[in-house]
Design a protein around this motif. Structure first.
Motif, PDB file in Angstrom:
ATOM      1  N   GLN A 143     115.942 -52.458  73.119  1.00 27.32           N
ATOM      2  CA  GLN A 143     116.494 -51.226  72.547  1.00 27.32           C
ATOM      3  C   GLN A 143     117.879 -50.922  73.127  1.00 27.32           C
ATOM      4  OE1 GLN A 143     113.081 -48.825  73.539  1.00 27.32           O
ATOM      5  NE2 GLN A 143     112.461 -48.642  71.398  1.00 27.32           N
ATOM      6  N   SER A 144     118.053 -51.189  74.417  1.00 25.63           N
ATOM      7  CA  SER A 144     119.371 -51.008  75.044  1.00 25.63           C
ATOM      8  C   SER A 144     120.391 -51.953  74.423  1.00 25.63           C
ATOM      9  CB  SER A 144     119.277 -51.263  76.555  1.00 25.63           C
ATOM     10  OG  SER A 144     118.417 -50.331  77.172  1.00 25.63           O
ATOM     11  N   LEU A 145     119.963 -53.194  74.207  1.00 27.47           N
ATOM     12  CA  LEU A 145     120.837 -54.182  73.575  1.00 27.47           C
ATOM     13  C   LEU A 145     121.206 -53.751  72.158  1.00 27.47           C
ATOM     14  CD1 LEU A 145     122.175 -56.998  73.307  1.00 27.47           C
ATOM     15  CD2 LEU A 145     119.903 -57.910  72.719  1.00 27.47           C
ATOM     16  N   LEU A 146     120.252 -53.224  71.423  1.00 23.29           N
ATOM     17  CA  LEU A 146     120.520 -52.790  70.053  1.00 23.29           C
ATOM     18  C   LEU A 146     121.466 -51.589  70.034  1.00 23.29           C
ATOM     19  CD1 LEU A 146     116.965 -53.326  68.593  1.00 23.29           C
ATOM     20  CD2 LEU A 146     119.065 -54.390  67.727  1.00 23.29           C
ATOM     21  N   PHE A 147     121.363 -50.693  71.014  1.00 23.75           N
ATOM     22  CA  PHE A 147     122.350 -49.610  71.116  1.00 23.75           C
ATOM     23  C   PHE A 147     123.751 -50.194  71.285  1.00 23.75           C
ATOM     24  CE2 PHE A 147     125.116 -47.247  73.999  1.00 23.75           C
ATOM     25  CZ  PHE A 147     125.298 -46.066  73.279  1.00 23.75           C
ATOM     26  N   ASP A 148     123.884 -51.135  72.230  1.00 19.94           N
ATOM     27  CA  ASP A 148     125.198 -51.731  72.491  1.00 19.94           C
ATOM     28  C   ASP A 148     125.764 -52.394  71.243  1.00 19.94           C
ATOM     29  OD1 ASP A 148     124.831 -50.931  75.122  1.00 19.94           O
ATOM     30  OD2 ASP A 148     124.140 -52.899  75.796  1.00 19.94           O
ATOM     31  N   LEU A 149     124.905 -53.109  70.530  1.00 20.00           N
ATOM     32  CA  LEU A 149     125.365 -53.834  69.352  1.00 20.00           C
ATOM     33  C   LEU A 149     125.792 -52.892  68.229  1.00 20.00           C
ATOM     34  CD1 LEU A 149     122.959 -56.876  69.211  1.00 20.00           C
ATOM     35  CD2 LEU A 149     125.440 -56.962  68.959  1.00 20.00           C
ATOM     36  N   HIS A 150     125.000 -51.867  67.981  1.00 24.58           N
ATOM     37  CA  HIS A 150     125.345 -50.956  66.889  1.00 24.58           C
ATOM     38  C   HIS A 150     126.586 -50.134  67.227  1.00 24.58           C
ATOM     39  CE1 HIS A 150     122.208 -51.991  64.131  1.00 24.58           C
ATOM     40  NE2 HIS A 150     121.261 -51.823  65.048  1.00 24.58           N
ATOM     41  N   MET A 151     126.837 -49.884  68.502  1.00 22.49           N
ATOM     42  CA  MET A 151     128.108 -49.263  68.887  1.00 22.49           C
ATOM     43  C   MET A 151     129.265 -50.199  68.575  1.00 22.49           C
ATOM     44  SD  MET A 151     127.759 -46.158  70.051  1.00 22.49           S
ATOM     45  CE  MET A 151     129.234 -45.832  71.037  1.00 22.49           C
ATOM     46  N   GLU A 152     129.097 -51.470  68.859  1.00 26.59           N
ATOM     47  CA  GLU A 152     130.154 -52.452  68.593  1.00 26.59           C
ATOM     48  C   GLU A 152     130.391 -52.629  67.096  1.00 26.59           C
ATOM     49  OE1 GLU A 152     132.093 -53.694  70.682  1.00 26.59           O
ATOM     50  OE2 GLU A 152     131.129 -53.676  72.650  1.00 26.59           O
ATOM     51  N   GLY A 154     129.902 -50.263  64.815  1.00 25.42           N
ATOM     52  CA  GLY A 154     130.258 -49.009  64.153  1.00 25.42           C
ATOM     53  C   GLY A 154     129.098 -48.324  63.471  1.00 25.42           C
ATOM     54  N   ASN A 155     127.866 -48.761  63.757  1.00 28.53           N
ATOM     55  CA  ASN A 155     126.672 -48.131  63.176  1.00 28.53           C
ATOM     56  C   ASN A 155     126.207 -47.020  64.126  1.00 28.53           C
ATOM     57  OD1 ASN A 155     126.775 -50.129  61.151  1.00 28.53           O
ATOM     58  ND2 ASN A 155     125.510 -51.503  62.372  1.00 28.53           N
ATOM     59  N   TYR A 156     126.946 -45.923  64.158  1.00 26.31           N
ATOM     60  CA  TYR A 156     126.752 -44.934  65.219  1.00 26.31           C
ATOM     61  C   TYR A 156     125.455 -44.137  65.087  1.00 26.31           C
ATOM     62  CZ  TYR A 156     131.569 -46.204  66.094  1.00 26.31           C
ATOM     63  OH  TYR A 156     132.723 -46.925  66.356  1.00 26.31           O
ATOM     64  N   ASP A 157     125.000 -43.881  63.875  1.00 29.91           N
ATOM     65  CA  ASP A 157     123.732 -43.166  63.708  1.00 29.91           C
ATOM     66  C   ASP A 157     122.575 -43.999  64.253  1.00 29.91           C
ATOM     67  OD1 ASP A 157     124.971 -40.995  62.567  1.00 29.91           O
ATOM     68  OD2 ASP A 157     124.611 -41.644  60.495  1.00 29.91           O
ATOM     69  N   LEU A 158     122.593 -45.281  63.945  1.00 27.14           N
ATOM     70  CA  LEU A 158     121.557 -46.175  64.474  1.00 27.14           C
ATOM     71  C   LEU A 158     121.651 -46.277  65.994  1.00 27.14           C
ATOM     72  CD1 LEU A 158     121.330 -49.214  62.010  1.00 27.14           C
ATOM     73  CD2 LEU A 158     119.445 -47.766  62.784  1.00 27.14           C
ATOM     74  N   ALA A 159     122.867 -46.385  66.491  1.00 28.24           N
ATOM     75  CA  ALA A 159     123.067 -46.472  67.945  1.00 28.24           C
ATOM     76  C   ALA A 159     122.473 -45.247  68.629  1.00 28.24           C
ATOM     77  CB  ALA A 159     124.557 -46.593  68.262  1.00 28.24           C
ATOM     78  N   ASN A 160     122.696 -44.076  68.048  1.00 28.75           N
ATOM     79  CA  ASN A 160     122.179 -42.835  68.632  1.00 28.75           C
ATOM     80  C   ASN A 160     120.654 -42.826  68.648  1.00 28.75           C
ATOM     81  OD1 ASN A 160     122.397 -40.281  69.789  1.00 28.75           O
ATOM     82  ND2 ASN A 160     122.388 -39.252  67.814  1.00 28.75           N
ATOM     83  N   GLN A 161     120.037 -43.376  67.614  1.00 23.97           N
ATOM     84  CA  GLN A 161     118.574 -43.466  67.580  1.00 23.97           C
ATOM     85  C   GLN A 161     118.051 -44.348  68.711  1.00 23.97           C
ATOM     86  OE1 GLN A 161     117.098 -44.559  63.641  1.00 23.97           O
ATOM     87  NE2 GLN A 161     118.680 -43.302  62.665  1.00 23.97           N
ATOM     88  N   TYR A 162     118.714 -45.469  68.928  1.00 24.24           N
ATOM     89  CA  TYR A 162     118.276 -46.351  70.017  1.00 24.24           C
ATOM     90  C   TYR A 162     118.533 -45.710  71.381  1.00 24.24           C
ATOM     91  CZ  TYR A 162     117.185 -50.163  66.872  1.00 24.24           C
ATOM     92  OH  TYR A 162     116.593 -50.939  65.894  1.00 24.24           O
ATOM     93  N   LEU A 163     119.603 -44.927  71.489  1.00 20.26           N
ATOM     94  CA  LEU A 163     119.879 -44.219  72.734  1.00 20.26           C
ATOM     95  C   LEU A 163     118.754 -43.221  73.034  1.00 20.26           C
ATOM     96  CD1 LEU A 163     121.955 -43.806  75.030  1.00 20.26           C
ATOM     97  CD2 LEU A 163     122.983 -42.013  73.629  1.00 20.26           C
ATOM     98  N   ASP A 164     118.310 -42.508  72.010  1.00 19.20           N
ATOM     99  CA  ASP A 164     117.202 -41.561  72.185  1.00 19.20           C
ATOM    100  C   ASP A 164     115.924 -42.277  72.618  1.00 19.20           C
ATOM    101  OD1 ASP A 164     118.783 -39.402  71.520  1.00 19.20           O
ATOM    102  OD2 ASP A 164     118.143 -39.333  69.422  1.00 19.20           O
ATOM    103  N   SER A 165     115.736 -43.497  72.126  1.00 23.76           N
ATOM    104  CA  SER A 165     114.491 -44.228  72.417  1.00 23.76           C
ATOM    105  C   SER A 165     114.401 -44.702  73.858  1.00 23.76           C
ATOM    106  CB  SER A 165     114.353 -45.424  71.468  1.00 23.76           C
ATOM    107  OG  SER A 165     115.257 -46.456  71.814  1.00 23.76           O
ATOM    108  N   ILE A 166     115.540 -44.750  74.580  1.00 30.81           N
ATOM    109  CA  ILE A 166     115.510 -45.224  75.971  1.00 30.81           C
ATOM    110  C   ILE A 166     115.814 -44.098  76.961  1.00 30.81           C
ATOM    111  CG2 ILE A 166     116.147 -47.594  75.352  1.00 30.81           C
ATOM    112  CD1 ILE A 166     119.012 -46.937  76.355  1.00 30.81           C
ATOM    113  N   GLN A 167     115.755 -42.861  76.494  1.00 32.16           N
ATOM    114  CA  GLN A 167     116.157 -41.727  77.327  1.00 32.16           C
ATOM    115  C   GLN A 167     115.376 -41.676  78.635  1.00 32.16           C
ATOM    116  OE1 GLN A 167     116.076 -37.993  75.298  1.00 32.16           O
ATOM    117  NE2 GLN A 167     116.888 -36.839  77.016  1.00 32.16           N
ATOM    118  N   ASN A 168     116.132 -41.695  79.727  1.00 36.71           N
ATOM    119  CA  ASN A 168     115.539 -41.638  81.071  1.00 36.71           C
ATOM    120  C   ASN A 168     116.661 -41.314  82.046  1.00 36.71           C
ATOM    121  OD1 ASN A 168     114.398 -41.982  83.561  1.00 36.71           O
ATOM    122  ND2 ASN A 168     113.527 -44.004  83.155  1.00 36.71           N
ATOM    123  N   MET A 169     116.731 -40.078  82.486  1.00 30.26           N
ATOM    124  CA  MET A 169     117.842 -39.622  83.308  1.00 30.26           C
ATOM    125  C   MET A 169     117.880 -40.261  84.695  1.00 30.26           C
ATOM    126  SD  MET A 169     119.840 -37.670  81.615  1.00 30.26           S
ATOM    127  CE  MET A 169     120.766 -36.855  82.913  1.00 30.26           C
TER     128      MET A 169
END
Length: 429
Positions: A143-152, A154-169
């Protein structure tokens, strides 16, 4: 009379003292801080660890652990030397590992995907990431990898979804990604706060790689925020951990060039880096600094060296497409720049890619089409100063004075990030 004179001179004295204090507090770099790192020995592209694992690999090898470890060493050599061949060697080792792995295959797929990210082969990397996700192992890492890829991509909505899925402060990986997300949104202050939390995690773990990553990336953020001294100190801390770190040395060179306007010293630092690191982008920075100090012979030579390095080695693939568009436009090879910009939009449809595409249209005389592209894909989609400067030039060509004025005010606050050459161009908008 005496009292009157005292009152007249008191404000003058206070202004003088304030001026002296301000000058005394003004930050300056010191060669003694970084000279020893410039003189450090070149990285040896071998190690006992590498030799141990490499010795176990044969042409028909099924030594899975050896392949993975050798690939990691190749990646380390690439980062240290900038030699693209090491990145390609790592790719070959990882492809072999993926081919033969029965257990832990998703980890090798992720490693190969990250190798492809370094090569700007983003769509191929996405295929591998999806394959790793289908295998199920290492879900958070995928999921972290998919966030990085979708940021690269330009799929920012998808990237944000993957960011939410790994949330851990309390997780370093999450903190650096949420910092990147906020930087993308233009919220630099929040990005810095998260990166500082990540740095604290790295320091408590005492992990060398995490420390280097957090110090250099936070140094970049501090620079963008105008905290130049804090940026400088972090680059030095990175060099204390890794005296060979070319990225930190480049950061110091930029401070010397963009903040102190000392082109000669910046060139001295760059020359020291380039003796040990082959990354082509150093030639472009050298050309920019040479232009700043009005050394046209050095500028032309640096640009020629850049072109020879990139054009003569097919291993670079798409890695320098964005640089090449700018290079070709500066050389007035507009049609080729336009074609390459089109290709980059297909490979990586980000606002930055569309910005280059629009800029190449402007150079072809298609100013209205250029404005249409930036309004559909760039404005309000990115806060990158270099792209916004190009947008401002496109608006100027179309007579949109209000839009130029808005962007100009925004760009004036980013002159350190853009550098003296672009600052002069902004003034002329």
């Amino acid at each position: 009379m005496k009292t009157t004179i005292q009152y007249i001179f008191l404000p003058i004295a206070l202004l003088f003292l304030a001026s002296c204090q301000q000058k005394g507090n003004e930050f300056k770099t010191d060669k003694e801080d970084y000279d020893r790192f410039l003189a450090s020995a070149p990285v040896k592209p071998t190690s006992k660890y590498f030799n141990l694992w490499n010795g176990k690999i044969k042409s028909d090898s099924t030594q899975l652990l050896s392949l993975g470890n050798v690939a990691s060493e190749y990646a380390r050599f690439f980062k240290a030397t900038g030699d693209i061949q090491y990145l390609k060697d790592a790719e070959q080792s990882l492809k072999k590992a993926v081919e033969i792995a029965a257990v832990g295959k998703s980890g090798y797929l992720r490693a190969l995907a990250r190798n492809y990210i370094s090569q700007h082969r983003f769509k191929e990397a996405l295929v591998l990431a999806k394959e790793a996700r289908a295998l199920g192992s290492g879900e958070k890492e995928t999921q972290s990898l998919l966030f990085d890829l979708h940021m690269e991509l330009g799929n920012y909505d998808l990237a944000n979804q993957y960011l939410d899925s790994i949330q851990n402060m309390s997780d370093f990986g999450y903190l650096i990604r949420v910092a990147k997300w906020n930087d993308h949104k233009g919220d630099l202050d929040t990005a810095i706060q998260f990166m500082e939390k990540a740095m604290a995690k790295a320091e408590s773990s005492k992990n060398k790689n995490l420390l280097l990553w957090s110090y250099t990336n936070l140094a970049d953020f501090y620079g963008h925020a105008g905290r130049i001294e804090d940026s400088y100190k972090l680059y030095l801390r990175a060099l204390q951990i890794d005296p060979q770190n070319a990225y930190a040395k480049k950061g110091i060179a930029w401070i010397v060039y963009s903040y102190e306007r000392n082109g000669e010293e910046a060139l001295r630092i760059l020359d020291a880096i380039m003796q040990k690191n082959k990354s082509p982008e150093y030639y472009l920075l050298k050309a920019e600094v040479a232009s700043f100090i009005n050394n046209d012979i050095l500028r032309v030579q640096a640009l020629d060296d850049y072109y020879k390095v990139v054009a003569s080695n097919k291993n670079y693939g798409d890695m320098y497409n964005a640089y090449n568009v700018d290079f070709l436009l500066s050389m007035e090879v507009e049609q080729k720049a336009f074609e390459l910009a089109q290709e980059e939009v297909l490979n990586r449809p980000t606002p930055e890619s569309y910005g280059l595409f629009a800029y190449s249209l402007l150079h072809l005389g298609e100013k209205q089409k250029a404005m249409q592209v930036i309004e559909e894909h760039v404005v309000n989609a990115t806060y990158e100063p270099a792209i916004l400067q190009q947008a401002a030039e496109i608006y100027k060509a179309n007579g949109k004075k209000d839009r130029v004025s808005e962007l100009k005010n925004e760009l004036l606050s980013a002159t350190y990030e853009l550098g003296p050459i672009k600052e002069a161009q902004i003034a002329g908008l």
